[in-house]
Design a protein around this motif. Structure first.
Motif, PDB file in Angstrom:
ATOM      1  N   MET A   1       0.827  -1.207   0.000  1.00 25.36           N
ATOM      2  CA  MET A   1       0.000   0.000   0.000  1.00 25.36           C
ATOM      3  C   MET A   1       0.859   1.254   0.000  1.00 25.36           C
ATOM      4  SD  MET A   1      -3.040   1.022   2.652  1.00 25.36           S
ATOM      5  CE  MET A   1      -3.999  -0.406   2.133  1.00 25.36           C
ATOM      6  N   ALA A   2       1.947   1.247   0.793  1.00 23.91           N
ATOM      7  CA  ALA A   2       2.847   2.407   0.831  1.00 23.91           C
ATOM      8  C   ALA A   2       3.503   2.636  -0.531  1.00 23.91           C
ATOM      9  CB  ALA A   2       3.910   2.199   1.905  1.00 23.91           C
ATOM     10  N   ILE A   3       3.954   1.552  -1.161  1.00 20.27           N
ATOM     11  CA  ILE A   3       4.569   1.675  -2.486  1.00 20.27           C
ATOM     12  C   ILE A   3       3.542   2.179  -3.496  1.00 20.27           C
ATOM     13  CG2 ILE A   3       5.620   0.389  -4.386  1.00 20.27           C
ATOM     14  CD1 ILE A   3       6.884  -1.436  -2.300  1.00 20.27           C
ATOM     15  N   GLY A   4       2.321   1.665  -3.404  1.00 25.95           N
ATOM     16  CA  GLY A   4       1.268   2.087  -4.328  1.00 25.95           C
ATOM     17  C   GLY A   4       0.960   3.569  -4.203  1.00 25.95           C
ATOM     18  N   ILE A   5       0.940   4.068  -2.966  1.00 24.65           N
ATOM     19  CA  ILE A   5       0.680   5.496  -2.754  1.00 24.65           C
ATOM     20  C   ILE A   5       1.802   6.344  -3.350  1.00 24.65           C
ATOM     21  CG2 ILE A   5       0.510   7.288  -0.977  1.00 24.65           C
ATOM     22  CD1 ILE A   5      -0.943   5.239   0.771  1.00 24.65           C
ATOM     23  N   LEU A   6       3.059   5.925  -3.130  1.00 28.14           N
ATOM     24  CA  LEU A   6       4.190   6.676  -3.681  1.00 28.14           C
ATOM     25  C   LEU A   6       4.159   6.695  -5.205  1.00 28.14           C
ATOM     26  CD1 LEU A   6       7.090   5.482  -1.347  1.00 28.14           C
ATOM     27  CD2 LEU A   6       5.912   7.679  -1.312  1.00 28.14           C
ATOM     28  N   VAL A   7       3.849   5.544  -5.806  1.00 27.23           N
ATOM     29  CA  VAL A   7       3.781   5.470  -7.272  1.00 27.23           C
ATOM     30  C   VAL A   7       2.640   6.321  -7.797  1.00 27.23           C
ATOM     31  CG1 VAL A   7       3.362   3.943  -9.230  1.00 27.23           C
ATOM     32  CG2 VAL A   7       4.879   3.207  -7.380  1.00 27.23           C
ATOM     33  N   PHE A   8       1.492   6.293  -7.102  1.00 30.77           N
ATOM     34  CA  PHE A   8       0.323   7.046  -7.553  1.00 30.77           C
ATOM     35  C   PHE A   8       0.588   8.548  -7.506  1.00 30.77           C
ATOM     36  CE2 PHE A   8      -3.653   9.279  -6.547  1.00 30.77           C
ATOM     37  CZ  PHE A   8      -4.404   8.937  -7.662  1.00 30.77           C
ATOM     38  N   TYR A   9       1.168   9.031  -6.395  1.00 33.42           N
ATOM     39  CA  TYR A   9       1.426  10.458  -6.268  1.00 33.42           C
ATOM     40  C   TYR A   9       2.725  10.884  -6.952  1.00 33.42           C
ATOM     41  CZ  TYR A   9      -2.490  10.990  -3.119  1.00 33.42           C
ATOM     42  OH  TYR A   9      -3.755  11.022  -2.586  1.00 33.42           O
ATOM     43  N   ASN A  10       3.507   9.928  -7.418  1.00 34.65           N
ATOM     44  CA  ASN A  10       4.611  10.195  -8.335  1.00 34.65           C
ATOM     45  C   ASN A  10       5.760  10.988  -7.734  1.00 34.65           C
ATOM     46  OD1 ASN A  10       5.980  10.067 -10.745  1.00 34.65           O
ATOM     47  ND2 ASN A  10       5.016  11.882 -11.589  1.00 34.65           N
ATOM     48  N   HIS A  11       5.841  11.098  -6.443  1.00 31.38           N
ATOM     49  CA  HIS A  11       7.009  11.754  -5.865  1.00 31.38           C
ATOM     50  C   HIS A  11       7.125  11.421  -4.384  1.00 31.38           C
ATOM     51  CE1 HIS A  11       3.894  14.627  -4.658  1.00 31.38           C
ATOM     52  NE2 HIS A  11       4.727  15.047  -3.736  1.00 31.38           N
ATOM     53  N   PHE A  12       8.339  11.548  -3.910  1.00 30.42           N
ATOM     54  CA  PHE A  12       8.616  11.334  -2.495  1.00 30.42           C
ATOM     55  C   PHE A  12       9.478  12.497  -2.031  1.00 30.42           C
ATOM     56  CE2 PHE A  12      11.155   9.638   1.037  1.00 30.42           C
ATOM     57  CZ  PHE A  12      10.118   9.221   1.867  1.00 30.42           C
ATOM     58  N   GLY A  13       8.896  13.368  -1.216  1.00 27.11           N
ATOM     59  CA  GLY A  13       9.604  14.586  -0.849  1.00 27.11           C
ATOM     60  C   GLY A  13       9.764  15.475  -2.069  1.00 27.11           C
ATOM     61  N   LYS A  14      10.997  15.855  -2.355  1.00 24.75           N
ATOM     62  CA  LYS A  14      11.267  16.690  -3.528  1.00 24.75           C
ATOM     63  C   LYS A  14      11.649  15.870  -4.752  1.00 24.75           C
ATOM     64  CE  LYS A  14      12.807  20.722  -0.883  1.00 24.75           C
ATOM     65  NZ  LYS A  14      13.905  21.707  -0.655  1.00 24.75           N
ATOM     66  N   LYS A  15      11.740  14.560  -4.603  1.00 32.62           N
ATOM     67  CA  LYS A  15      12.158  13.697  -5.703  1.00 32.62           C
ATOM     68  C   LYS A  15      10.938  13.119  -6.417  1.00 32.62           C
ATOM     69  CE  LYS A  15      16.579  12.372  -3.642  1.00 32.62           C
ATOM     70  NZ  LYS A  15      17.445  11.239  -3.222  1.00 32.62           N
ATOM     71  N   ARG A  16      10.965  13.193  -7.739  1.00 29.81           N
ATOM     72  CA  ARG A  16       9.892  12.635  -8.554  1.00 29.81           C
ATOM     73  C   ARG A  16      10.320  11.284  -9.105  1.00 29.81           C
ATOM     74  NH1 ARG A  16       5.791  15.827 -10.766  1.00 29.81           N
ATOM     75  NH2 ARG A  16       5.772  17.989 -10.013  1.00 29.81           N
ATOM     76  N   LEU A  17       9.346  10.402  -9.212  1.00 29.59           N
ATOM     77  CA  LEU A  17       9.632   9.102  -9.809  1.00 29.59           C
ATOM     78  C   LEU A  17       9.665   9.197 -11.333  1.00 29.59           C
ATOM     79  CD1 LEU A  17       7.364   6.873  -7.536  1.00 29.59           C
ATOM     80  CD2 LEU A  17       9.775   7.440  -7.245  1.00 29.59           C
ATOM     81  N   SER A  18       8.937  10.151 -11.888  1.00 27.04           N
ATOM     82  CA  SER A  18       8.944  10.393 -13.336  1.00 27.04           C
ATOM     83  C   SER A  18       8.654  11.860 -13.574  1.00 27.04           C
ATOM     84  CB  SER A  18       7.896   9.519 -14.042  1.00 27.04           C
ATOM     85  OG  SER A  18       6.589   9.934 -13.700  1.00 27.04           O
ATOM     86  N   LYS A  19       8.741  12.299 -14.822  1.00 30.13           N
ATOM     87  CA  LYS A  19       8.500  13.702 -15.165  1.00 30.13           C
ATOM     88  C   LYS A  19       7.022  14.008 -15.367  1.00 30.13           C
ATOM     89  CE  LYS A  19      13.021  14.349 -17.362  1.00 30.13           C
ATOM     90  NZ  LYS A  19      13.732  14.742 -18.610  1.00 30.13           N
ATOM     91  N   ASP A  20       6.183  13.014 -15.305  1.00 37.69           N
ATOM     92  CA  ASP A  20       4.754  13.222 -15.481  1.00 37.69           C
ATOM     93  C   ASP A  20       4.182  14.022 -14.311  1.00 37.69           C
ATOM     94  OD1 ASP A  20       4.857  11.712 -17.786  1.00 37.69           O
ATOM     95  OD2 ASP A  20       4.358   9.845 -16.745  1.00 37.69           O
ATOM     96  N   PRO A  21       3.178  14.877 -14.567  1.00 32.30           N
ATOM     97  CA  PRO A  21       2.550  15.610 -13.462  1.00 32.30           C
ATOM     98  C   PRO A  21       1.818  14.663 -12.528  1.00 32.30           C
ATOM     99  CG  PRO A  21       1.304  15.908 -15.499  1.00 32.30           C
ATOM    100  CD  PRO A  21       2.578  15.210 -15.872  1.00 32.30           C
ATOM    101  N   THR A  22       1.775  15.024 -11.260  1.00 28.42           N
ATOM    102  CA  THR A  22       1.086  14.195 -10.282  1.00 28.42           C
ATOM    103  C   THR A  22      -0.426  14.384 -10.418  1.00 28.42           C
ATOM    104  OG1 THR A  22       1.057  15.921  -8.588  1.00 28.42           O
ATOM    105  CG2 THR A  22       3.019  14.521  -8.714  1.00 28.42           C
ATOM    106  N   PRO A  23      -1.224  13.436  -9.912  1.00 33.34           N
ATOM    107  CA  PRO A  23      -2.687  13.598  -9.967  1.00 33.34           C
ATOM    108  C   PRO A  23      -3.166  14.874  -9.297  1.00 33.34           C
ATOM    109  CG  PRO A  23      -2.119  11.341  -9.402  1.00 33.34           C
ATOM    110  CD  PRO A  23      -0.840  12.112  -9.385  1.00 33.34           C
ATOM    111  N   ILE A  24      -2.511  15.278  -8.202  1.00 36.83           N
ATOM    112  CA  ILE A  24      -2.910  16.515  -7.529  1.00 36.83           C
ATOM    113  C   ILE A  24      -2.655  17.722  -8.433  1.00 36.83           C
ATOM    114  CG2 ILE A  24      -2.376  18.048  -5.599  1.00 36.83           C
ATOM    115  CD1 ILE A  24      -1.901  15.630  -3.882  1.00 36.83           C
ATOM    116  N   GLU A  25      -1.513  17.727  -9.124  1.00 37.62           N
ATOM    117  CA  GLU A  25      -1.199  18.832 -10.044  1.00 37.62           C
ATOM    118  C   GLU A  25      -2.206  18.897 -11.179  1.00 37.62           C
ATOM    119  OE1 GLU A  25       3.669  19.147  -9.564  1.00 37.62           O
ATOM    120  OE2 GLU A  25       2.800  17.818 -11.064  1.00 37.62           O
TER     121      GLU A  25
END
Length: 208
Positions: free
Chosen positions: A156-180
């Motif tokens: 669940m924790a990994i899924g949340i990080l992948v869904f929101y696409n960033h952890f702190g100031k680091k992004r997992l990809s260049k795609d905008p996050t769902p919140i953005e």
């Protein structure tokens, strides 16, 4: 040869000064830098002495003002058909206040999300499913803290990080996050509603 002036309007623009020029409302391009500078300096509106801090100007009004000021140019508007010009009268709050606001929002989101997850798991009786599955596979009674609960929590924790696409100031990809994405859609809907409302009142700056 007629000089072409391209103006690209954004949907919303904020200014610090009372006098609004075309440079504040649009991006201008022209082969002749002298014409470009003259266009950028054309005055569109002045907030001085007025109560309102927002004005909506149509692209046609900007075209009209350019052709009044500079003869013999062809103006090509691109982008939005109307631009919202907003005078920024608010002073920037101190940095510590922003940190406090961010901390409060993070706390609300954290505890709210935690409560939602617990309520969901309790409603669908995930713990009962895990207990029955564990007993069926191992033949032993579950104590409520097994490999199933651990891997479920990690997943669940990994899924949340992948869904929101960033952890702190680091992004997992260049795609905008769902919140953005949601914030941009919300901002666009606000601007569109504002423009439509002003047009109905016939209070926006347009050509005569």
């Amino acid at each position: 040869m007629t000089d072409e002036v391209y103006i690209n309007l954004s949907q919303c623009s904020k200014v610090e000064n009372n006098a609004v020029t075309i440079k504040d409302a649009a991006t201008v391009w022209c082969r002749d830098d002298k014409i470009k500078n003259r266009v950028n300096a054309i005055k569109l509106y002045d907030f001085k002495g007025k109560k309102e801090t927002r004005v909506i100007i149509s692209a046609l009004k900007i075209v009209e003002e350019i052709q009044k000021e500079i003869q013999g140019v062809q103006v090509v508007p691109t982008g939005e058909t109307d631009v919202i010009i907003e005078l920024n009268t608010k002073k920037n709050p101190p940095a510590w206040l922003d940190y406090i606001k961010a901390a409060i929002i993070c706390a609300i989101v954290f505890f709210g999300a935690g409560f939602t997850i617990m309520a969901f798991n309790n409603d669908v009786a995930v713990h009962n499913i895990f207990e029955q599955y564990y007993e069926f596979v191992t033949g032993k009674e579950s104590d409520g803290f097994t490999i199933l609960e651990v891997t479920y929590s990690i997943g669940m924790a990994i899924g949340i990080l992948v869904f929101y696409n960033h952890f702190g100031k680091k992004r997992l990809s260049k795609d905008p996050t769902p919140i953005e994405v949601e914030m941009r859609q919300y901002e666009t809907q606000i601007n569109t509603t504002m423009i439509d409302g002003v047009k109905r009142k016939e209070a926006h700056m347009d050509v005569d």
